[in-house]
Design a protein around this motif. Structure first.
Motif, PDB file in Angstrom:
ATOM      1  N   LEU A   1     -82.491  11.035  32.225  1.00  0.00           N
ATOM      2  CA  LEU A   1     -83.754  10.382  32.561  1.00  0.00           C
ATOM      3  C   LEU A   1     -83.639   9.934  34.007  1.00  0.00           C
ATOM      4  N   LEU A   2     -84.485  10.486  34.858  1.00  0.00           N
ATOM      5  CA  LEU A   2     -84.489  10.166  36.280  1.00  0.00           C
ATOM      6  C   LEU A   2     -85.771   9.423  36.607  1.00  0.00           C
ATOM      7  N   THR A   3     -85.647   8.203  37.110  1.00  0.00           N
ATOM      8  CA  THR A   3     -86.819   7.419  37.506  1.00  0.00           C
ATOM      9  C   THR A   3     -87.075   7.616  38.997  1.00  0.00           C
ATOM     10  N   GLY A   4     -88.281   7.298  39.415  1.00  0.00           N
ATOM     11  CA  GLY A   4     -88.609   7.353  40.832  1.00  0.00           C
ATOM     12  C   GLY A   4     -88.886   8.744  41.367  1.00  0.00           C
TER      13      GLY A   4
ATOM     14  N   VAL B   1     -83.948  17.501  31.917  1.00  0.00           N
ATOM     15  CA  VAL B   1     -84.229  16.419  32.862  1.00  0.00           C
ATOM     16  C   VAL B   1     -85.597  15.826  32.533  1.00  0.00           C
ATOM     17  N   ILE B   2     -85.616  14.537  32.238  1.00  0.00           N
ATOM     18  CA  ILE B   2     -86.850  13.803  31.958  1.00  0.00           C
ATOM     19  C   ILE B   2     -87.203  13.063  33.246  1.00  0.00           C
ATOM     20  N   ALA B   3     -88.355  13.391  33.808  1.00  0.00           N
ATOM     21  CA  ALA B   3     -88.760  12.904  35.126  1.00  0.00           C
ATOM     22  C   ALA B   3     -89.818  11.812  34.983  1.00  0.00           C
TER      23      ALA B   3
ATOM     24  N   GLU C   1     -84.865  10.017  24.249  1.00  0.00           N
ATOM     25  CA  GLU C   1     -83.941  11.138  24.062  1.00  0.00           C
ATOM     26  C   GLU C   1     -82.835  11.169  25.113  1.00  0.00           C
ATOM     27  N   ALA C   2     -83.026  10.448  26.203  1.00  0.00           N
ATOM     28  CA  ALA C   2     -82.077  10.493  27.317  1.00  0.00           C
ATOM     29  C   ALA C   2     -80.716   9.939  26.922  1.00  0.00           C
TER      30      ALA C   2
END
Length: 82
Positions: A4-7, A29-31, A61-62
């Motif tokens: 999980l990538l924030t920003g 990759v969850i954006a 799920e991350a």
């Protein structure tokens, strides 16, 4: 591994997203950002940074979190409203 990538709407986040998707694949990759992402499994948060139930289920799920998000006020009034 699910990341999980924030920003991902920001300058650095966009570049991290591209690199992460190249390495681990778009499906892993969850954006998360304020606007839809071009790659990964895009999640857009609503007012106040809130995710709706389906988006929250995807985020859950991350297995790994990379927090590259930041809040940047656009005016002095916004900065003081934190």
């Amino acid at each position: 591994m699910k990341l999980l990538l924030t920003g991902v709407s920001g300058f650095i986040g966009k570049r991290l997203l591209a690199a992460a998707c190249d390495i681990w694949g778009d499906d892993n990759v969850i954006a998360l950002g304020s606007r839809p992402a071009a790659r990964g499994r895009a999640l857009v948060y609503g007012p106040g940074g809130v995710l709706d139930a389906p988006a929250a289920a995807v985020a859950a799920e991350a297995e790994v979190l990379l927090h590259a998000g930041a809040y940047t006020p656009k005016s002095g009034a916004q900065a003081n409203a934190l």
